[in-house]
Write an enzyme that holds these catalytic residues in place. Structure first.
Site, PDB file in Angstrom:
ATOM      1  CE  LYS A   1      65.465  -3.692 -17.277  1.00  0.00           C
ATOM      2  NZ  LYS A   1      64.477  -4.077 -16.252  1.00  0.00           N
TER       3      LYS A   1
ATOM      4  N   PRO B   1       1.179  -0.839  -0.431  1.00  0.00           N
ATOM      5  CG  PRO B   1      -0.704  -1.590   1.949  1.00  0.00           C
ATOM      6  CD  PRO B   1       0.418  -2.052   1.481  1.00  0.00           C
TER       7      PRO B   1
ATOM      8  CG  ASP C   1      61.267  -5.364 -11.433  1.00  0.00           C
ATOM      9  OD1 ASP C   1      61.185  -6.447 -12.696  1.00  0.00           O
ATOM     10  OD2 ASP C   1      60.459  -4.651 -11.636  1.00  0.00           O
TER      11      ASP C   1
END
Length: 410
Positions: free
Chosen positions: A217, A42, A195
């Protein structure tokens, strides 16, 4: 006995009886699952009313009738009236429609699980001995945290038709400084290309079937040239594999991430970049050196010390209100310091060398520009180290003053 099932509600009618706050939250979930929602109530919350006005759901502002369920696939009742909820459940059961009773979960024929998702995995938690939503939510949250940490297996056994690459910034080294996104991608990876520096400890957590490739590296030693790394990422992704390129720091702060992005895009490989905590900021911070500090330094200049200092770098070294952070600078320190002094930077400019930042072997050497080279030799400064030039490196700024000028501290 409760059985957990995944229901596909896409474009299927779900009837929701009741339109209060609880119903509104549940309706959001059902709509997100693709359901067509019909609301019987309602009165409704402002949010539900707005959705109805916008045509996002079908609201019938009246009391429930049994035939509202005639064409439904699923039902949810949350009227706040136990008798009405029981009537809805009974009508749904008569029509063999599964029904969630939000007012009393144990008296419905279905339950909505406490859900969490990670990628293409959805986890749902329900209680079997009586409805206990708080317990289900607590368990769900604990699982969600583990998923976010990458501590649970998420890898799909079926490989996608198209592979992908993620450039993941790993931060300065500690695994717990990885981002939530980074952990999730690592948990789904088929290949991890890493890495030397960064959070390499996370590699031990990967499954035995994950290919781990070390391309790290070292000073004067680059075993895998950048072009080969680019080709490696493209080749593995082209095979339909999910590739994580795990870097220390941030991919775009001297991480050559831009080159890897261009290589993948040129090959038509989907790629995303996940930021990481840059060592240029995090390593000085670990030693109590703020790269900016109100009233001391308001400008930050980050430089690759292997390159000849530019006019901008020399100007920053002369500027009392600037901080210069030099990366990859141990071997280049004599040339870098000489150029700074020749350009007019003051010999008493404070300097801090932070070696092995964020590791148990961390060491800080406090010195000045004029004595930096001699102190680096005396203390045998070694890579990896971050060099900080500027007033923020003063020993007395945040930490107690060392007993001896140029003294190394842990």
């Amino acid at each position: 006995m409760i059985a957990l099932a995944g229901l596909d509600l896409t474009d299927r009618l779900v009837v929701c009886v009741g339109a209060g706050a609880v119903a509104e939250r549940r309706i959001d979930r059902l709509r997100a699952a693709g359901a067509r929602v019909r609301v019987i109530a309602p009165v409704a919350t402002a949010g539900i009313a707005e959705l109805a006005t916008a045509g996002e759901l079908d609201w019938h502002p009246r009391s429930f009738s049994d035939d509202d369920l005639d064409d439904a696939w699923f039902c949810h009742t949350a009227t706040g009236d136990a008798a009405v909820d029981a009537r809805v459940v009974a009508a749904a059961e008569q029509r063999r429609v599964w029904c969630v009773n939000a007012g009393h979960g144990g008296k419905g024929t279905a339950r909505l699980a406490a859900e969490t998702t990670s990628g293409d995995v959805m986890v749902g938690v329900v209680s079997t001995a009586g409805a206990d939503p708080r317990r289900s939510v607590a368990v769900r949250d604990a699982i969600a945290q583990r998923l976010a940490e990458g501590a649970l297996p998420l890898r799909r056994r079926r490989r996608p038709l198209v592979g992908s690459v993620a450039l993941v910034g790993g931060g300065p080294g500690p695994v717990d400084l990885l981002t939530v996104r980074a952990r999730a991608l690592l948990a789904e990876a088929d290949v991890v290309v890493h890495d030397r520096l960064g959070p390499t400890g996370v590699l031990a957590e990967l499954g035995d079937d994950v290919e781990i490739i070390d391309v790290g590296k070292r000073p004067q030693h680059h075993p895998v040239p950048q072009d080969e790394i680019n080709a490696l990422l493209v080749e593995r992704a082209a095979r339909g594999l999910r590739v994580v390129r795990l870097k220390g720091g941030d991919p775009f702060v001297y991480g050559r991430g831009g080159e890897e992005v261009l290589a993948c895009r040129a090959a038509g490989i989907p790629i995303e970049v996940v930021p990481g905590i840059s060592s240029a900021i995090a390593v000085p911070q670990a030693a109590g050196v703020p790269v900016t500090h109100r009233g001391v330094a308001g400008t930050l200049h980050i430089v690759n010390a292997q390159e000849t200092p530019s006019a901008a770098t020399l100007a920053a070294l002369r500027d009392d209100a600037a901080t210069v952070v030099a990366l990859m600078g141990v071997s280049a320190l004599p040339r870098f310091a000489a150029a700074a002094l020749a350009a007019g930077a003051p010999a008493d400019r404070p300097v801090a060398f932070v070696e092995n930042g964020h590791t148990p072997a961390q060491r800080t050497i406090r010195t000045t520009l004029g004595t930096a080279v001699a102190d680096a030799e005396t203390h045998r400064l070694a890579n990896p180290a971050v060099l900080v030039f500027g007033e923020v490196a003063r020993p007395d700024l945040l930490l107690p003053v060392p007993a001896v000028h140029g003294e190394g501290t842990g």
